[in-house]
Design an enzyme around this catalytic site. Structure first.
Site, PDB file in Angstrom:
ATOM      1  N   SER A 121       0.816  -1.211   0.000  1.00 37.16           N
ATOM      2  CA  SER A 121       0.000   0.000   0.000  1.00 37.16           C
ATOM      3  C   SER A 121       0.856   1.269   0.000  1.00 37.16           C
ATOM      4  CB  SER A 121      -0.927   0.000   1.219  1.00 37.16           C
ATOM      5  OG  SER A 121      -1.845  -1.063   1.155  1.00 37.16           O
ATOM      6  N   HIS A 122       0.185   2.388  -0.114  1.00 36.72           N
ATOM      7  CA  HIS A 122       0.833   3.697  -0.184  1.00 36.72           C
ATOM      8  C   HIS A 122       1.716   3.958   1.040  1.00 36.72           C
ATOM      9  CE1 HIS A 122      -1.910   5.377   2.879  1.00 36.72           C
ATOM     10  NE2 HIS A 122      -2.765   4.507   2.367  1.00 36.72           N
ATOM     11  N   HIS A 123       2.842   4.599   0.806  1.00 40.54           N
ATOM     12  CA  HIS A 123       3.773   5.023   1.856  1.00 40.54           C
ATOM     13  C   HIS A 123       4.379   3.866   2.662  1.00 40.54           C
ATOM     14  CE1 HIS A 123       1.406   8.720   1.072  1.00 40.54           C
ATOM     15  NE2 HIS A 123       2.583   9.317   1.248  1.00 40.54           N
ATOM     16  N   SER A 168       1.549   3.009   5.075  1.00 41.59           N
ATOM     17  CA  SER A 168       2.481   3.641   6.019  1.00 41.59           C
ATOM     18  C   SER A 168       3.140   2.651   6.967  1.00 41.59           C
ATOM     19  CB  SER A 168       1.776   4.745   6.816  1.00 41.59           C
ATOM     20  OG  SER A 168       1.274   5.742   5.948  1.00 41.59           O
TER      21      SER A 168
END
Length: 212
Positions: free
Chosen positions: A138-140, A158
């Site tokens: 996923s993102h980050h 994250s």
């Protein structure tokens, strides 16, 4: 430039097949450490002892894909990659055409990302990592060097995966988790909290079982 695949087991065969059918690279041979040289051909290609490889291939014109799995918390792959570079060989990486990554994603050395993997924006994958099929990053997310993420794992936004860690088949990692270096997250586990270095975690929710 010709390419050698380091290894002669099932994972090395997988890397060879993907490079042959889904990259511009020409695989010329396999190589293994001399103590593990048990055959002279693999997948109809020659197998050479790594200690003698310069007798057959010029390091300045040859790259080596170190196709070794997560043995010893990925340390075997790290050791062999260091030896490949010390001998003057170049390295390659692989991003499957059937994987999804955004245009600004940076593919690091000796990192292999297989079919169906999704790397969302702002995620980073370190050097010498293996991201298997259908993994969702996923993102980050930050995946540090020499990690192995097995097929079907889902890593929430994250989250950080520390160097040398192994994430098992279909494991789920919640958002904002800090996985410490050299951890093992067992197949099918659901990790809901951050971990301690070198821990082995399993279950739903995942609990620490022991040190790796």
């Amino acid at each position: 430039m010709k390419v050698l695949v380091f290894g002669d087991g099932p994972f090395a065969s997988l890397v060879w097949y993907c490079l042959k059918h889904d990259s511009r690279h020409e695989v010329a041979a396999f190589t293994v450490e001399g103590d593990f040289l048990s055959k002279d051909r693999h997948n109809d290609l020659p197998v050479h002892a790594f200690e003698d490889i310069e007798g057959n291939f010029d390091p300045s014109k040859t790259a080596i894909a170190v196709a070794i799995g997560p043995h010893d918390n990925n340390r075997v792959r790290a050791r062999l990659l260091a030896q490949v570079k010390a001998r003057g060989f170049q390295t390659i990486s692989y991003l499957a055409s059937r994987a999804i990554a955004w245009p600004d994603f940076k593919l690091e050395e000796n990192t292999f990302i297989f079919d169906g993997a999704v790397i969302q924006p702002f995620a980073t994958i370190g050097r010498n990592c293996i991201i298997r099929s259908a993994v969702h990053v996923s993102h980050h997310v930050r995946v540090e060097d020499r990690c192995f993420v097995a097929a079907g794992a889902c890593v929430g936004g994250s989250t950080s995966i520390g160097a040398g860690s192994f994430i098992g088949l279909n494991a789920t990692i919640h958002d904002n988790i800090e996985i410490a270096p050299n951890c093992v997250i067992a197949a099918g586990s659901v990790l809901t909290r951050s971990t301690e270095p070198g821990g082995v975690y399993a279950g739903v929710p995942a609990r620490k079982l022991r040190q790796s």
